[in-house]
Structure formats: structure tokens, C-alpha cells
Design a protein around this motif. Structure first.
Motif, PDB file in Angstrom:
ATOM      1  N   VAL A 164       0.832  -1.256  -0.144  1.00 19.60           N
ATOM      2  CA  VAL A 164      -0.022  -0.083   0.142  1.00 19.60           C
ATOM      3  C   VAL A 164       0.896   1.295   0.014  1.00 19.60           C
ATOM      4  CG1 VAL A 164      -1.646   1.330   1.286  1.00 19.60           C
ATOM      5  CG2 VAL A 164      -1.806  -1.191   0.978  1.00 19.60           C
ATOM      6  N   LEU A 210      -1.660   3.761  -6.727  1.00 17.06           N
ATOM      7  CA  LEU A 210      -2.896   3.021  -5.901  1.00 17.06           C
ATOM      8  C   LEU A 210      -3.932   3.275  -6.652  1.00 17.06           C
ATOM      9  CD1 LEU A 210      -3.093   1.532  -3.070  1.00 17.06           C
ATOM     10  CD2 LEU A 210      -3.726   3.980  -2.192  1.00 17.06           C
ATOM     11  N   GLY A 231      -6.927  -2.708  -1.906  1.00 16.87           N
ATOM     12  CA  GLY A 231      -6.842  -1.594  -2.990  1.00 16.87           C
ATOM     13  C   GLY A 231      -8.250  -1.525  -3.587  1.00 16.87           C
ATOM     14  N   ALA A 264      -4.754  -4.122  -8.271  1.00 24.20           N
ATOM     15  CA  ALA A 264      -4.622  -2.598  -7.775  1.00 24.20           C
ATOM     16  C   ALA A 264      -3.305  -1.949  -8.162  1.00 24.20           C
ATOM     17  CB  ALA A 264      -4.907  -2.754  -6.342  1.00 24.20           C
TER      18      ALA A 264
END
Lengths: 806, 420
Positions: A247, A256, A316, A419
């Protein structure tokens, strides 16, 4: 307990329509050529399936293939493959899973299970070392994925593979669960549901698998385990924080997904990072078995309940991509999808599409970015095909076909995108476009090289095609051995030659000599493990060739379903719209990468494997490879890029730009001409569509500066656009005067008239300074009568300043 | 025939010309899928009764959504925005522009706003910004001069911010141009003369400047011939409908020619005189045309020579030795100006000095020449002139055109680049 040396090589084949069960073996040649797992499964389906079959019909096959390494105790080998034709995409689908079913089936003494036909009523397949039984499953029908596993396997000794309500209702994004892990993507669960197959139970632990060459195996295993322990990704990032450790670096790299891939990053992203969730939930490992990376985690919520911590893709797509940054909420959605048996990536993408489509007024669902309300209900509706959920269950491709909004339906070939935003990782853009099962991040994981490790510049097309095809081959092989893909971090990066080369050297070689970089990579640990278990000969290069064979075979099967260049593309959003977080609004320049990729792969420019390629890899084409016979009438020409002309023009424009800056300092008349232009004014001379350029501007203080070759960095008041590179060559080899180019519509002036005239006049004067009279009089209408002092002194000073850059 | 190594030509405008051409409009609108046109025009056109003629001709078949005559002589942004609002309120689906250049430009601006459904014209300013076809636009010119009915540009002034926005796009080309002799029948002689000289200048410059090509040449030559044969006839007999129609067609032909071949220094200076002193465009063109040809003669004399045939006819052309034809062609234009001066009772000016304002003062004072030259340096048409022009050159030409004396061609600085 019985012992199997190498592999049992037993493959079971069940026809659910007739109830017929058969068993067969595969010859050593095919095993070497297709390795096992995914490769062998594809080969078996290729032999059995015709093209054009209905994925949800009786004629579709479903293969579950255990790899060669499973059960031997090699690191991270608790994984098995499933292959079928996907109802979501209409093309081949491979999925890898780490649940307990694989090990149970393998240690029951089998290597693979092929299923075709359709049962008349819900059934469960029950397999042990001696018997394969198709039993009634009516009492399981309707149960969620955890309940059915509990019911069929109360003592936890067997391995179960089961679908939830979504699979039963043939939701096109339904998955298949084993334990708490999934065959996630492409609607594998719908295929099982269409066959009325609720679950498969394997009762193993009756066989022990022993490598054929124990000594070699031990050596390779020890090295492999050592690499995994040493590698920071496998032994630290993933082990401690899981895949959600992505992330933060994805957020920093602008890849992202935020609000249906509109933004690229978000200040709140850290709330859902692996680091934050580990602390918040006191994470403990909860993984496939056996595993030494241990990326899967479970954790405890504030209310004391224990849950699987969501993986990165789930975070995500069900988090930031919906504008949600609350880990508890995402965990709840993850649990819900898990129980219903639905792919979290596709489900998240469908929800995000509905939110954006709602904003744009295409549909009215009440779902809104940033709001968790209604999402749980929507997931239930999808899984049970209730109300609008019946439409959502078909994925974004069909939704957008029906309601419009294809530009922001984030899917390739029907499969929703994971993602990683390809606009911040162009190689990943290529990988998504060409991946066999549709937008898949696991087909070639270039995002890690581009954004996480920084080995490749994410914003160039350089070397991308080569790394995508290399990783496709490697990962096809890894999925056939079969072992966890995450081992590649350790096995590729830890061998001494990579480990001890300085990073800048690695970067240089990888970007500018990618073929050499790939040649020097040592990935022999994979081939050694396979060789030691089977006792068959195989080196690293043969293994990569087998990977290529597997990848191209899958492509060949897809070609039969009509896949060609037209399908190897990205959602329009990535090709035309910049990300919110990117001031430069960069998009993915897909076509040149695609051309290079096809050349490397041995496909035609239409993206179809050539006869030569198939012959080289030993694939027998079963059908006419042309997707459209009319294509024979057209020869596709991919432009060569004209590197010499581009280079020449780049140098000319670079020098010209610096000379303009110099002339403005040296010559009075040029300076006076610039005085007529307002301060802060910028003009550019560019070659369309994306050729070299020069940008010159006057800054706020009135100083003239050459601002480089990038026209996208700033607002440009006046553009002189040369229509194409050939016209630019005419101009800069002095075969055509500037005004003649204007007269012939080759040089387009876009901007205010007075400034345009002044700029053309300045360019003329600079040309007179730079060029000998014979050349300059070809470039300007009237060669001026300047005193020699002005001309020659000015020329000397301008050359000097332009060269040293004053 | 001069054939350049490369050129482009484009003109998709359907042209409907002749007697009772206006009566074809209902059918034409129907072909375009429109039912409710808005008529944009100006007060002068309404006062001349032309809008009534148009309305009478089309109302049997078509319901007119709105008639707006608010267009000022110089197109204006606020007017464009107002008219776009009227268009939307009255539920119109097409535009008919009845008038001269400023009405056409205004109509094109309105069309951009209503088609793109926007109120900000600025965002479409520039070359090639428009990306899709606009609503149907029909052009009915009431002067035989500008050729706006077949051009792809529009200039709209934003007086509040004191700038002129240029729009250039193939989508700005009207769908249909309707040429009906009734529309120019009542044009006063002086205006007939000036506008026809405007058209003549378009054609002559298109034929003699850098961007000429065979397709534009064909249009230019016929335009020159029609004006050469009909202009004086029409000045003498204003009711001559055949002559009126010929001039209208000539203006359209010249419009096609120059919008594909660009123009040169006559327009460079003419635009500047217009901007600095407010002299009507056609008058500037008439005065400057001979000077432009003289200045460029060492580059395009062979082309100017060819113009003697359409201008003066076969007999004069055959009698003139080849090396004198260019000078004779220029002389023929000067002579035409002189005749027009006489026939209009002195209202058609021959040089700038003799143009006077309403109170008898000079419209182009000698002191303004410097400002005109400065302005001219920034006019885009300077790029397509065959010879280079710096400030001194512009001053020289302008001072001769002011006084009405011929250019001393020995003083023209000659460059080497030929028309290719």
C-alpha cells in the motif's frame, strides 16, 4: 504410508454427465515440455477442448493440477493450479491457490483431476487413494464457503474445494475456496456451479512424496530456504506485513487505485497499509502450507473476533478504489466476499464502476465513493443475482456494454484490473494488455521492478517488452512446477551475481541491455528443484522455453476464441486520461510497446503466434490461426521509429534551442524581437505526433531561456508544429524554407499571430547566424545584408555560448 | 502551370447559386435534418429589406425560430453569447447567416457555443481545437466580397479584454452557401466596388503567393475573369442581375481560392490600415493590390503576367509583349480603380491620402504610417508573401500607397528564394 518417488503421474478424469471415471498417465515427453501444474493442465485441455464451447456448458472442462514439487517439502510448494475456460472473459483461465485441498489430493496419490459434463443435481466429488465417488450434494447446496467446508470436513483432516452461493448462481466473478484461500479470478466458481458441482473433498495423507535425486534436492532446498530468509521482501515485508505492505509504496509511486483509478494516490492510504493493520490487529501468520514466506495473516478486531487480514488487492479495490480508508470496513467486505465465494478484485471494480456510473448519471444504485452504505447489500445482491445485483454479477465489461461507460470500465478482455495503476508503471500496462487471462498482475510482475525496486524507469517504454515476455515465461514455469510466485523475489534477486552488482549498474544494464541482463540472471534454483524431484533432465533455459511454450499455448487457445491485437489493450482511461496525482497527466503509450512485444514473442503484428513460433515451441495448431481471414488482405506495418532521423532532429533542435537563447544575449536585433514578446511567454517548435521538440521561453524577468525538449511540462503560448518527421527532415536539411513549409501546410502555427510572426523572424535570424550563407539562403526568403562584424562576431559568440550552454 | 511538390486543398461547402436560389432553402434545411432555423443578420441588411425577402422565400416550408439583427459591424463576443442564449431559448436547430463577413463570423461563433453547449468561447479559440461537426449552418452573403461563406476561419473580438480570438477549423465551414442575385441587387455602387475589389484581391493574391496550388489557381483565375468582365458593367447598371450573380459567384470562387492558398502582403498591410485607421477592408485592398504585385514582381512577375488574360481579355493579352504583361496587368488594376473612382463620383478611393472622414479630415494621416508598419509586422499573412518584408520595406510600400505614387522597383531588396 506408501511412497511415491518423483510423481505418481496419475490423473483422474470424470464426466459428470455420465458419471464415468477414468484414470490415465502422461508420458515423460509432455511432462518435460509442459512441466506439470498449469502447463500440463493447459495441454490436457487443449487436447480435449474444441474452440467456441460455452464456458458454462457441458463441453467446458475444469482441470485441477498439482505440481511436481508439491508434497516434497520444498519451500512454498503448497500451491496447485486450476484451468478452465472463463465465463467472465470467454477465454482460457488459470488460477493458483494455496488452500489445503492441493496437498490432500496430492498425498492421496494423484497429480491431477479433469472434470467435464454436468451433473443432473448438486453433487460433491469425494476422493481417497482408492476411490473416486460422485455423491449427492443436495444438503450442501446453498451453504456459504466456510459452512460447506465444515460440513464436509468436520474433523479438518481432509482438503475441501468448494463454491459459495455466488458460484451456485453462476455469478461470473464467483471464485472457489479451499480453507481460507481462493482460486480467485475469472469466475472459476461459476464453472463449478454450472456443473452442479458444489465441492470436491480429497482425503490424503496416505502417500509420501520422495524426490528422485535426494542429494540434489537437499542442496537446492537448502539454498532456496536461505535465499528466502535473506531476501528483505520475503523475510520481512511479506512475513510481517503481508501483501498489504504494497500500500505505502504503491501510494508513493502513484499507482494505488483511488476512486475507480482516477487519482493514483491518497493522503489517507497509510490507514489501510500492512504496517498499520499489523499493529491494529496484532497479526499472526495464517498461510498456505508448507510455506516459509508466510505472507497470509489473521488478526483480532476490537470486538475480539478473528479474521483473515485482507490482501493488498482486496484492500486496494474494496478500499481506496471505493474511497474507503477504514480497515474494519474492508475486512468486513473481504469476509463477506469470502463467504459468498466472490472475487474481491472484480467485486471491488464492479462497485467502483457503479459509483462512477452513478456520478455520471448512467445508472442509479445509490452507491457513492467514500460511503460504505449499501455495499454489503450490493455484494449479497450480486451473489444471489437479486435486483440490479443480477447485472453487477456479470462484471464491468457487460455492465458497460449495457449502460455505457466503457471508458471507465477498468477491465481487459473482461477481467477486472488489480490494484496497480498502469499509468505509473508502463511495463505493467503492457503486461495487463497482453496477459492471457485479461488484466492480471501475476502474468508479469513488472510493477515491482518499476515502482518497488526502481530497477526500471516506470515512465519509459524502454526494455519493457523484453521484461514482460521474460517474466511471463518465468511465471508460467513457476506456476507449472508448481511453487509460490513470491519465491521469485528471493530466487531472482538473491543469487550472488544480482546481489553483489551495484544497483546503478543493475539499472543501467537492465534498461539499456535488457537481453544481457536476462542472460545473466541465475534462476537455476527452480530447474534444479524440478530436476531433483522428477529425475528428468532440465536446465534453466529449457525451463524458460517450457514457460514460453505454456504461455504461447494459452495464447494459441485464446486466438481460437478470437483474441488478437484488438483485445490487447487497456481501458481508455489509461490511454487518454492522466491521474489526479500526476501533474504531467501521463498516459500509457501502449502501441509501441505492443509492437516490440509481438516481435519478441514471435507473433504477427496482429498478435497471433506465427507458424514459425509454434513450430519452434512444438505446438501443433489445431485450427486456422487467423482470427479474421480478411486480415490476409492487409499487411500491418509497424513503424520503425526512424531512430537516425529522430536523433538528427533531436540534436538539431537541442542546438537550435540553445542558439536561440545565446542569440538573444548576443545580438541586438534578436533581443529587440524578443522585446516585442510579453514576459512569461513560451513557444515551442515540435514534431508531431511525439517527435523531438524545443521549448524556449521568456521568464518573468524577461530573460530568454531554452527550456528543454519537453512540451508537456508547462503551458505553451505558441506552438509551431511540424506535421511529421519527414517534413521536419525537409526543413532541417534545408531542402525547404520555413515559409515554404508554412505554405505547404507542413508547419502549422498555433497561437497569436503577432507572436508567431516574431518567432519565425527570430528563427530566421538564428539560422543566418548558425549556417553558412549557402545553406541559410535556402532556408530564408531573403538573405540579409548584415555588416561582417555583426554576422561573424555574432556567429562565433553564439556558437560558443550554445556549446557551453550560457 | 505551377505545380508545388506538395499541397492540400479542401472545400466541402455545397453551393446553391442562381435565380430563386433562396426558394431552395426549405429543401436544403430538410436535407440537413433541421426544422427551426435562427436567422442572424445585421440592421443594415434588415433595413435593405433583404431579411424580408429571405423570410418570404422560406416561410412556406419552414418555421423560423428567431431573427436576430443585433450584430455590430465588428463581431463581438458579448453579442455571440447573447445570440447563443436566444438560439437555445427559441429551440432552434440550425443557423442561417444573412449578411457580410461580420455576420458570418458571429454566426460561426454562435454555432460553436450552441453545438458544444458552452458559454466560454475562449476555450475553442485557436487552430484545430474543435473536434466534431457543429449544427447546420447556412450562409447567404449580401455582399459580393469577403467569401466568408466558404472559409474555415472566424475572428471574434473580445472588446472587454481587448483581444481578437481566431478560430480555424474545418467544422466552421458552412454546410451550404446560397447565392441569389436579389441579395446584392441594392448594394450601393461604392460598396459594390470595394467589395468586388476585396474579392479580386483574394483571387490575385491566392494566385501569386507562396501557397498557391493548381486547384486554388483554377478558382482564382475564374474569379478574376468574372470580376474583370462584370464589375464596371454592374457599377453602370446596378439592376443588372446577371452581372450581380456573376460577382457573387466570383466572390465565392475567390473565397475558396484564398482559404486554400492563403494571402500575402496586400492583406498584411490592409489588415493593419483597417486596424489602425478604421478604413473599410475593401478600400484598403483596392488601394494596396497594385503595390503588392509591384513589390513581389521579381518573384512572381511571371504569374502576374498571366493575370492580364482574365483581367483584360484575349485581345489585350495577345497584343502585349510577354515581358510587359505583368506591368500591364498592374496597370489594368490601377485603371480599374481609376474608373471606379470616376463612376462612383470619387467615393472609391485610389490612394490613402484621399480618404476622408465624415468631417473632412484625413482618415489615414501620414503620421499613422509608422504604426501601420509596426502592426503589419505581426500579421500572419506576411508569412505567405513571396518576398521578405521588414519594417523599412513596409514603410516604403505604405508611403507610396498613401501618396498614390508607383513603387520604385529598383529600391526593393530582392531575396533568392523562389516560389516552389
Amino acid at each position: 504410508m506408501k511412497t511415491i518417488v518423483g510423481t505418481s503421474n496419475r490423473i483422474v478424469q470424470i464426466n459428470l454427465t455420465t458419471g464415468q471415471v477414468a484414470e490415465f498417465r502422461v508420458d515423460a515427453d509432455d511432462r518435460r515440455r509442459f512441466l506439470g501444474g498449469k502447463g500440463l493442465g493447459l495441454k490436457l485441455l487443449y487436447d480435449r477442448m474444441d474452440r467456441g464451447v460455452d464456458p458454462l456448458g457441458e463441453a467446458n472442462w475444469l482441470a485441477f493440477m498439482m505440481g511436481v514439487l508439491m508434497g516434497t517439502g520444498a519451500p512454498c510448494t503448497g500451491r496447485f493450479s486450476a484451468i478452465t475456460k472463463s465465463p467472465l472473459t470467454g477465454i482460457m483461465l488459470h488460477s493458483s491457490c494455496g488452500g489445503p485441498f492441493g496437498m490432500a489430493y496430492k498425498t492421496a496419490g494423484y497429480d491431477g483431476l479433469l472434470i467435464s459434463g454436468k451433473a443432473p443435481s448438486p453433487v460433491v466429488i469425494d476422493i481417497d487413494e482408492n476411490n473416486v465417488r460422485v455423491v449427492d450434494g443436495t444438503d450442501c447446496w446453498g451453504l456459504d464457503t466456510q459452512a460447506v467446508q465444515k460440513q464436509l470436513n468436520p474433523d479438518g483432516k481432509a482438503g475441501v474445494l468448494a463454491i459459495g452461493p455466488a458460484g451456485e448462481n453462476q455469478v461470473l466473478i464467483a471464485n472457489v475456496s479451499s480453507g481460507h484461500r481462493f482460486l480467485g479470478r475469472g469466475g472459476m466458481g461459476a464453472v463449478m456451479g454450472s456443473k452442479y458441482l458444489k465441492a470436491i473433498v480429497a482425503r490424503g495423507k496416505t502417500h509420501k512424496i520422495v524426490p528422485a535425486n535426494q542429494k540434489l534436492f537437499n542442496r537446492a532446498k537448502k539454498r532456496a530456504a536461505g535465499y528466502i530468509e535473506k531476501n528483505p521482501v520475503t523475510s520481512d515485508d511479506y512475513r510481517n506485513y503481508g501483501t498489504s505492505s504494497h500500500v505505502n509504496w504503491c501510494n508513493d509511486g502513484g499507482i494505488l487505485p483511488v476512486k475507480n483509478f482516477q487519482e493514483g494516490s491518497h493522503p489517507q492510504a497509510d490507514q489501510v497499509s500492512g504496517e498499520t493493520m499489523r499493529q491494529r490487529y496484532h497479526a499472526t501468520p495464517s498461510t498456505c502450507k508448507p510455506c516459509s514466506i508466510m505472507c497470509g495473516h489473521k488478526g483480532t478486531l476490537a470486538d475480539g473476533s478473528v479474521h483473515q487480514i485482507p490482501e493488498y488487492e482486496t484492500v486496494g479495490l474494496l478500499g481506496p478504489n471505493l474511497g474507503i480508508f477504514e480497515p474494519d470496513t474492508i475486512t468486513a467486505f473481504n469476509d463477506r466476499c469470502g463467504l459468498l465465494g466472490m472475487d474481491t478484485i472484480s467485486a471491488g471494480s464492479v462497485l467502483a464502476w457503479c459509483m462512477e456510473a452513478g456520478e455520471k448519471g448512467l445508472i442509479a444504485t445509490g452507491l457513492k465513493f467514500g460511503a460504505a452504505d449499501g455495499i454489503a447489500q450490493a455484494l449479497d445482491d450480486m451473489a444471489t443475482r437479486r435486483g440490479f445485483g443480477d447485472e453487477m454479477a456479470n462484471g464491468t465489461r457487460l455492465l458497460s456494454k449495457r449502460y455505457g461507460g466503457a471508458d471507465f470500465a477498468i477491465q481487459v478482455k473482461g477481467l477486472e484490473m488489480p490494484a496497480y495503476d498502469p499509468r505509473g508503471s508502463w511495463g505493467q500496462g503492457l503486461a495487463y494488455a497482453v496477459a492471457n487471462r485479461g488484466a492480471c498482475h501475476l502474468s508479469a510482475t513488472t510493477f515491482a521492478l518499476e515502482v518497488a525496486f526502481g530497477f526500471l524507469n516506470p515512465y519509459t517504454t524502454r526494455a519493457k517488452a523484453r521484461f514482460v515476455s521474460f517474466f511471463e515465461n518465468l511465471i508460467a514455469a513457476v506456476n507449472s512446477l508448481h511453487t509460490c510466485q513470491f519465491t521469485s523475489y528471493a530466487y531472482v534477486l538473491e543469487p550472488p551475481i544480482v546481489k553483489h552488482t551495484p544497483k546503478f549498474m543493475l539499472r543501467l544494464i537492465m534498461q539499456y541491455l535488457p537481453a544481457v541482463a536476462i542472460m545473466l540472471m541465475d534462476i537455476s534454483i527452480y530447474s534444479k528443484l524440478w530436476r531433483s524431484v522428477t529425475g528428468l533432465r532440465l536446465n534453466q533455459w529449457q525451463m524458460l522455453k517450457a514457460g514460453a511454450r505454456i504461455h504461447v499455448l494459452e495464447r494459441t487457445m485464446n486466438t481460437g476464441e478470437g483474441i488478437s491485437r484488438k483485445d490487447d489493450t487497456l481501458p481508455r482511461r489509461f490511454l487518454t486520461e492522466g491521474r489526479g496525482c500526476d501533474a504531467k497527466k501521463r498516459t500509457v503509450p501502449l502501441q509501441p510497446m505492443l509492437d516490440a512485444y509481438y516481435r519478441l514473442r514471435g507473433y504477427t503484428p496482429h498478435g497471433i503466434p506465427t507458424e514459425k513460433t509454434l513450430r519452434r515451441l512444438g505446438i501443433n495448431p489445431k485450427w486456422d490461426m487467423r482470427t479474421d481471414p480478411r486480415l490476409d488482405d492487409f499487411k500491418m506495418v509497424s513503424p520503425g521509429g526512424k531512430p537516425v532521423k529522430r536523433l538528427y532532429l533531436s540534436i538539431m533542435l537541442w542546438f537550435m534551442g540553445r542558439a536561440i537563447q545565446a542569440a538573444a544575449r548576443v545580438d541586438r536585433e534578436v533581443r529587440e524581437a524578443f522585446d516585442a514578446i510579453p514576459d512569461g511567454f513560451t513557444f515551442a517548435l515540435t514534431v508531431a505526433p511525439d517527435g523531438p521538440a524545443l521549448v524556449v521561453g521568456k521568464d518573468k524577468a524577461g530573460k530568454v531561456r531554452y527550456l528543454g525538449a519537453n512540451t508537456k511540462e508547462r503551458y505553451i503560448d505558441l506552438k509551431l508544429i511540424i506535421k511529421n518527421i519527414e517534413a521536419a527532415i525537409l526543413l532541417f536539411t534545408f531542402q525547404e524554407a520555413t515559409v515554404t513549409a508554412v505554405a505547404r501546410d507542413r508547419l502549422i502555427v498555433d497561437g497569436e499571430g503577432p507572436a508567431a510572426c516574431t518567432v519565425v523572424r527570430i528563427l530566421d535570424m538564428v539560422e543566418v547566424f548558425l549556417l553558412p550563407k549557402r545553406l541559410a539562403s535556402l532556408a530564408v526568403r531573403r538573405y540579409p545584408q548584415w555588416p561582417p562584424s555583426r554576422k561573424y562576431v555574432g556567429r562565433a559568440l553564439i556558437y560558443l555560448r550554445a556549446l557551453v550552454g550560457l | 502551370m505551377h505545380v508545388p511538390g506538395y499541397y492540400e486543398f479542401f472545400c466541402p461547402v455545397k453551393t446553391v447559386a442562381g435565380y430563386h436560389a433562396l426558394e431552395k432553402i426549405p429543401q436544403l434545411l430538410n436535407d440537413l435534418g433541421a426544422q427551426r432555423p435562427m436567422i442572424i443578420t445585421d440592421k443594415g441588411v434588415v433595413a435593405a429589406g433583404l431579411v424580408d425577402i429571405v423570410s418570404a422565400a422560406i416561410t412556406p416550408g419552414v418555421k423560423i425560430g428567431a431573427v436576430e439583427d443585433d450584430v455590430p459591424p465588428d463581431s463581438d463576443l458579448t453579442v455571440v453569447v447573447q445570440l447563443a442564449a436566444v438560439y437555445r431559448e427559441s429551440g432552434c436547430d440550425a443557423i442561417i447567416a444573412v449578411g457580410g463577413g461580420s455576420v458570418m463570423d458571429t454566426a460561426k461563433g454562435v454555432n460553436i457555443l450552441v453545438s458544444e453547449n458552452s458559454d466560454d468561447l475562449m476555450q475553442f479559440s485557436g487552430a484545430g481545437i474543435l473536434a466534431r461537426p457543429l449544427k447546420p449552418l447556412m450562409a447567404i452573403p449580401t455582399t459580393a466580397g469577403t467569401g466568408s461563406e466558404v472559409t474555415l476561419v472566424a475572428v471574434i473580438a473580445d472588446h472587454a479584454r481587448n483581444l481578437k480570438m481566431l478560430f480555424a477549423s474545418y467544422f466552421l465551414l458552412p454546410d451550404v452557401a446560397v447565392l441569389d442575385p436579389r441579395m446584392t441587387l441594392t448594394l450601393p455602387p461604392a460598396i459594390t466596388a470595394a467589395t468586388a475589389m476585396d474579392a479580386l484581391t483574394h483571387a490575385v493574391e491566392a494566385y501569386t503567393c507562396l501557397a498557391k496550388n493548381p486547384l486554388s489557381d483554377a478558382h482564382a483565375l475564374l474569379a478574376i475573369e468574372l470580376i474583370g468582365q462584370n464589375l464596371l458593367k454592374v457599377i453602370n447598371e446596378p439592376e443588372n442581375t446577371d452581372g450581380r450573380l456573376a460577382l457573387a459567384v466570383a466572390a465565392t470562387l475567390a473565397g475558396v481560392a484564398f482559404s486554400n492558398a492563403m494571402v500575402g502582403m496586400v492583406h498584411t498591410l490592409g489588415h493593419s490600415v483597417g486596424a489602425v485607421c478604421g478604413v473599410p477592408h475593401g478600400t484598403c485592398m483596392a488601394i494596396l493590390l497594385p503595390y503588392g504585385l509591384e513589390y513581389n514582381m521579381h518573384k512572381n512577375g511571371h504569374l502576374t503576367a498571366q493575370l492580364l488574360l482574365p483581367l483584360s481579355g484575349a485581345r489585350v493579352y495577345a497584343q502585349t509583349p510577354a515581358h510587359l504583361r505583368a506591368q500591364h496587368a498592374i496597370a489594368a488594376i490601377r485603371q480599374l480603380n481609376q474608373r471606379l473612382h470616376q463612376e462612383t463620383g470619387g467615393r472609391h478611393a485610389r490612394f490613402f491620402k484621399e480618404i476622408t472622414g465624415p468631417n473632412g479630415s484625413a482618415r489615414v494621416p501620414a503620421e499613422s504610417i509608422e504604426a501601420i508598419a509596426d502592426k503589419a509586422l505581426g500579421d500572419g499573412s506576411i508569412l505567405c508573401n513571396p518576398e521578405e518584408l521588414d519594417r523599412d520595406d513596409l514603410l516604403m510600400v505604405m508611403s507610396h500607397a498613401w501618396a498614390g505614387t508607383p513603387l520604385d522597383r529598383n529600391l526593393v531588396k530582392k531575396g533568392g528564394l523562389q516560389i516552389r
